[in-house]
Design a protein around this motif. Sequence first.
Motif, PDB file in Angstrom:
ATOM      1  N   GLU A 126     -36.816  -5.455 -22.242  1.00  0.00           N
ATOM      2  CA  GLU A 126     -37.378  -5.041 -23.530  1.00  0.00           C
ATOM      3  C   GLU A 126     -38.465  -5.984 -24.031  1.00  0.00           C
ATOM      4  OE1 GLU A 126     -35.670  -4.455 -28.039  1.00  0.00           O
ATOM      5  OE2 GLU A 126     -34.368  -3.982 -26.335  1.00  0.00           O
ATOM      6  N   GLU A 127     -38.181  -7.283 -24.056  1.00  0.00           N
ATOM      7  CA  GLU A 127     -39.146  -8.231 -24.604  1.00  0.00           C
ATOM      8  C   GLU A 127     -40.425  -8.277 -23.759  1.00  0.00           C
ATOM      9  OE1 GLU A 127     -38.732  -9.454 -27.477  1.00  0.00           O
ATOM     10  OE2 GLU A 127     -36.712  -8.640 -27.620  1.00  0.00           O
ATOM     11  N   LEU A 128     -40.269  -8.218 -22.433  1.00  0.00           N
ATOM     12  CA  LEU A 128     -41.448  -8.223 -21.573  1.00  0.00           C
ATOM     13  C   LEU A 128     -42.275  -6.959 -21.762  1.00  0.00           C
ATOM     14  CD1 LEU A 128     -40.036  -9.672 -18.222  1.00  0.00           C
ATOM     15  CD2 LEU A 128     -41.428 -10.830 -19.949  1.00  0.00           C
ATOM     16  N   SER A 129     -41.585  -5.860 -22.017  1.00  0.00           N
ATOM     17  CA  SER A 129     -42.285  -4.599 -22.203  1.00  0.00           C
ATOM     18  C   SER A 129     -43.194  -4.663 -23.424  1.00  0.00           C
ATOM     19  CB  SER A 129     -41.272  -3.462 -22.364  1.00  0.00           C
ATOM     20  OG  SER A 129     -41.918  -2.240 -22.600  1.00  0.00           O
ATOM     21  N   PHE A 130     -42.666  -5.133 -24.561  1.00  0.00           N
ATOM     22  CA  PHE A 130     -43.489  -5.211 -25.769  1.00  0.00           C
ATOM     23  C   PHE A 130     -44.591  -6.269 -25.615  1.00  0.00           C
ATOM     24  CE2 PHE A 130     -39.619  -3.380 -27.921  1.00  0.00           C
ATOM     25  CZ  PHE A 130     -40.218  -2.148 -28.195  1.00  0.00           C
ATOM     26  N   ALA A 131     -44.298  -7.364 -24.912  1.00  0.00           N
ATOM     27  CA  ALA A 131     -45.330  -8.378 -24.673  1.00  0.00           C
ATOM     28  C   ALA A 131     -46.467  -7.784 -23.847  1.00  0.00           C
ATOM     29  CB  ALA A 131     -44.729  -9.585 -23.964  1.00  0.00           C
ATOM     30  N   LYS A 132     -46.117  -6.940 -22.884  1.00  0.00           N
ATOM     31  CA  LYS A 132     -47.129  -6.277 -22.060  1.00  0.00           C
ATOM     32  C   LYS A 132     -47.985  -5.345 -22.916  1.00  0.00           C
ATOM     33  CE  LYS A 132     -47.370  -2.997 -18.180  1.00  0.00           C
ATOM     34  NZ  LYS A 132     -47.586  -1.752 -18.938  1.00  0.00           N
ATOM     35  N   PHE A 133     -47.338  -4.594 -23.799  1.00  0.00           N
ATOM     36  CA  PHE A 133     -48.092  -3.690 -24.665  1.00  0.00           C
ATOM     37  C   PHE A 133     -49.073  -4.467 -25.547  1.00  0.00           C
ATOM     38  CE2 PHE A 133     -44.152  -0.749 -24.584  1.00  0.00           C
ATOM     39  CZ  PHE A 133     -44.570  -0.205 -23.392  1.00  0.00           C
ATOM     40  N   ARG A 134     -48.608  -5.591 -26.096  1.00  0.00           N
ATOM     41  CA  ARG A 134     -49.470  -6.367 -26.990  1.00  0.00           C
ATOM     42  C   ARG A 134     -50.652  -6.965 -26.241  1.00  0.00           C
ATOM     43  NH1 ARG A 134     -44.535  -8.199 -28.943  1.00  0.00           N
ATOM     44  NH2 ARG A 134     -44.772 -10.187 -27.877  1.00  0.00           N
ATOM     45  N   SER A 135     -50.399  -7.464 -25.033  1.00  0.00           N
ATOM     46  CA  SER A 135     -51.489  -8.068 -24.260  1.00  0.00           C
ATOM     47  C   SER A 135     -52.553  -7.049 -23.899  1.00  0.00           C
ATOM     48  CB  SER A 135     -50.929  -8.719 -22.987  1.00  0.00           C
ATOM     49  OG  SER A 135     -50.396  -7.743 -22.115  1.00  0.00           O
ATOM     50  N   GLU A 136     -52.129  -5.783 -23.725  1.00  0.00           N
ATOM     51  CA  GLU A 136     -53.081  -4.724 -23.415  1.00  0.00           C
ATOM     52  C   GLU A 136     -53.879  -4.300 -24.637  1.00  0.00           C
ATOM     53  OE1 GLU A 136     -50.580  -1.719 -21.836  1.00  0.00           O
ATOM     54  OE2 GLU A 136     -50.407  -2.630 -19.840  1.00  0.00           O
ATOM     55  N   THR A 146     -33.029  -3.992 -35.128  1.00  0.00           N
ATOM     56  CA  THR A 146     -32.715  -4.186 -33.709  1.00  0.00           C
ATOM     57  C   THR A 146     -32.456  -2.852 -33.015  1.00  0.00           C
ATOM     58  OG1 THR A 146     -31.759  -6.357 -34.214  1.00  0.00           O
ATOM     59  CG2 THR A 146     -31.157  -5.363 -32.108  1.00  0.00           C
ATOM     60  N   THR A 147     -31.749  -1.948 -33.716  1.00  0.00           N
ATOM     61  CA  THR A 147     -31.502  -0.619 -33.162  1.00  0.00           C
ATOM     62  C   THR A 147     -32.810   0.150 -32.964  1.00  0.00           C
ATOM     63  OG1 THR A 147     -29.307  -0.512 -34.175  1.00  0.00           O
ATOM     64  CG2 THR A 147     -30.335   1.585 -33.578  1.00  0.00           C
ATOM     65  N   LEU A 148     -33.690   0.068 -33.944  1.00  0.00           N
ATOM     66  CA  LEU A 148     -34.974   0.764 -33.836  1.00  0.00           C
ATOM     67  C   LEU A 148     -35.810   0.216 -32.687  1.00  0.00           C
ATOM     68  CD1 LEU A 148     -36.430   1.486 -37.390  1.00  0.00           C
ATOM     69  CD2 LEU A 148     -35.315   3.023 -35.776  1.00  0.00           C
ATOM     70  N   LYS A 149     -35.771  -1.094 -32.504  1.00  0.00           N
ATOM     71  CA  LYS A 149     -36.542  -1.704 -31.424  1.00  0.00           C
ATOM     72  C   LYS A 149     -36.045  -1.197 -30.064  1.00  0.00           C
ATOM     73  CE  LYS A 149     -36.194  -6.164 -30.868  1.00  0.00           C
ATOM     74  NZ  LYS A 149     -36.351  -7.637 -31.000  1.00  0.00           N
ATOM     75  N   LYS A 150     -34.737  -1.092 -29.903  1.00  0.00           N
ATOM     76  CA  LYS A 150     -34.163  -0.568 -28.666  1.00  0.00           C
ATOM     77  C   LYS A 150     -34.543   0.901 -28.473  1.00  0.00           C
ATOM     78  CE  LYS A 150     -31.267  -0.512 -25.132  1.00  0.00           C
ATOM     79  NZ  LYS A 150     -31.519  -1.253 -23.876  1.00  0.00           N
ATOM     80  N   TRP A 151     -34.458   1.673 -29.547  1.00  0.00           N
ATOM     81  CA  TRP A 151     -34.803   3.099 -29.479  1.00  0.00           C
ATOM     82  C   TRP A 151     -36.266   3.292 -29.076  1.00  0.00           C
ATOM     83  CZ3 TRP A 151     -38.255   5.277 -33.175  1.00  0.00           C
ATOM     84  CH2 TRP A 151     -38.434   6.658 -33.064  1.00  0.00           C
ATOM     85  N   MET A 152     -37.170   2.542 -29.702  1.00  0.00           N
ATOM     86  CA  MET A 152     -38.589   2.679 -29.389  1.00  0.00           C
ATOM     87  C   MET A 152     -38.870   2.277 -27.943  1.00  0.00           C
ATOM     88  SD  MET A 152     -41.909   1.191 -31.454  1.00  0.00           S
ATOM     89  CE  MET A 152     -41.451  -0.542 -31.284  1.00  0.00           C
ATOM     90  N   TYR A 153     -38.224   1.230 -27.486  1.00  0.00           N
ATOM     91  CA  TYR A 153     -38.389   0.785 -26.096  1.00  0.00           C
ATOM     92  C   TYR A 153     -37.988   1.892 -25.117  1.00  0.00           C
ATOM     93  CZ  TYR A 153     -36.715  -1.488 -21.798  1.00  0.00           C
ATOM     94  OH  TYR A 153     -36.450  -1.803 -20.497  1.00  0.00           O
TER      95      TYR A 153
END
Length: 508
Positions: A283-293, A258-265
């Motif tokens: 955070e969750e929307l950001s990674f979802a956006k990256f995956r969709s791209e 969880t800490t790493l996920k926050k750091w990477m974001y």
Amino acid sequence: MGALSSRMWSRRNPEEDEPVREEAAVEAEEAAGPSVVQEEQASEQPGVSTGQGSTGQGGHKRKGSPGGPLAKVPRRTPHKSLFLSSENSDIKIFAFQKEWYLHKSYLCCSGYFASMFCGAWRESDMDTIEMQMPDENIDLEAFHDVLGFLYSRRIVISPPRVIAILATASMLQLDELIEQCEDMMRDSVTSETVCNYYYSAESYGLQSIRFVCCQWLLDNLMTRQNDELLLEINVDLMKELIASSDLLVVGVEMDVYTTLKKWMYLQLEVPTCSGSERALLPEELSFAKFRSESDNRPFLETDRGRAFVSVFQRLRLPYIICDLPSACTIDQDGLIPATWLTPVYKEQWLALLRAEQSKELGPVDIYVSDIHGNSMRCGGQLSTDEQCSWTWSGFNFGWDLVVCYTNRRIIFHRSAMNKSGGLGVSLLWQRKVAFRLRVISLDSTGKSVLRRETDYTVLSLRKDQQLEVVNLGNEEITFPIYVACNFLYLPGESGAGPSWESSRRPMN
């Protein structure tokens, strides 16, 4: 800082003038010729790479003068007023568009100037030296202050200015001043300074400061998280922290993820936003956006995600995927490739079968290769000096372990009646586990004020048997304190991990 004219250096401050008898002594000394001392030979620290130069006690590099490590350089009587005037100057230094009228006999207290003036260099016969600064950390104020140090042997170093002073002292090869900077840095490590100090220690070869900063981060990364600190940690530093078995994990390995996920974001989003927090996606929307791209590929396989692969590879996945909610989160996040996870699931299933169906009790010998990188990391916080106990539920590989804190003692207790784990606990009469336990207390700046640590020990407990692991009766304890454990518990399969979740309950 403002512009400073060269005339400023020629002003005399009556309060800083030396007594008349001291000036007379200096004149007498000059008439007798400069005194000389031998430059100390550098002593290398074991295990520290020093490159072409040797390394002094603080870990910084020293550069020998043309005459070798024993070349003689003059050491002059402190005389600050002489620095502030141009009286009897025999050399002019030009830098930062400013001029200093100085004296070679004082400048030669610096290894840099001693090499310049005493060796076979063209500058040795020049009366004006134009200097270009090779280090962007050196500024006008620091350069002026360090030149003054050569005359007075005194300097004021504050945390905001220590890196500039250190950079200047390193260029001028002033070991005494570098050591003063080290002392200041060691005493002023906080969340605001730790990363800057760490990177500077790497640049200037200060191994002791690098160690202090790394230890601070291992103790505080998960105990006092803030966005500013996470933003300052680069990939190489985070990789070192996550790989360490000394990382103080408050909770379980899933909390490290969880800490790493926050750091990477933060690393991805904050540098690209306009500076307004409103510009940040959740955070969750950001990674979802990256995956969709990226056609819904696992994020760590995308172009943007590959930069973080080496860090996430340091996660101890066997201790994450055994817990159902954690495994579901990993799957839903879609950050980690399936090619990483599939072998871990296989290993975990086989490890569970071995624990429940083989006759092996657990590890007999402990090897360093097992300890570093493979142990299960877990821990918790004790807020007050009250009796309590907690379990790492579902410690399924042969353990039904209860950890108790009572009367300033930490006790391991095997209770076969504890069946709260998702897969139950083994009822075998005896099992073994290798463990290490640490007790740490931190002050308001994150500095350790109490640190007790056991060696790795093979523990064998039977039903309802207890073992006192640590006794803090004679210690001054400041709460909260953190109790951190590392476990190895399967012979030849130290990377396998249990299914568990942290819980606490009052002591009966």
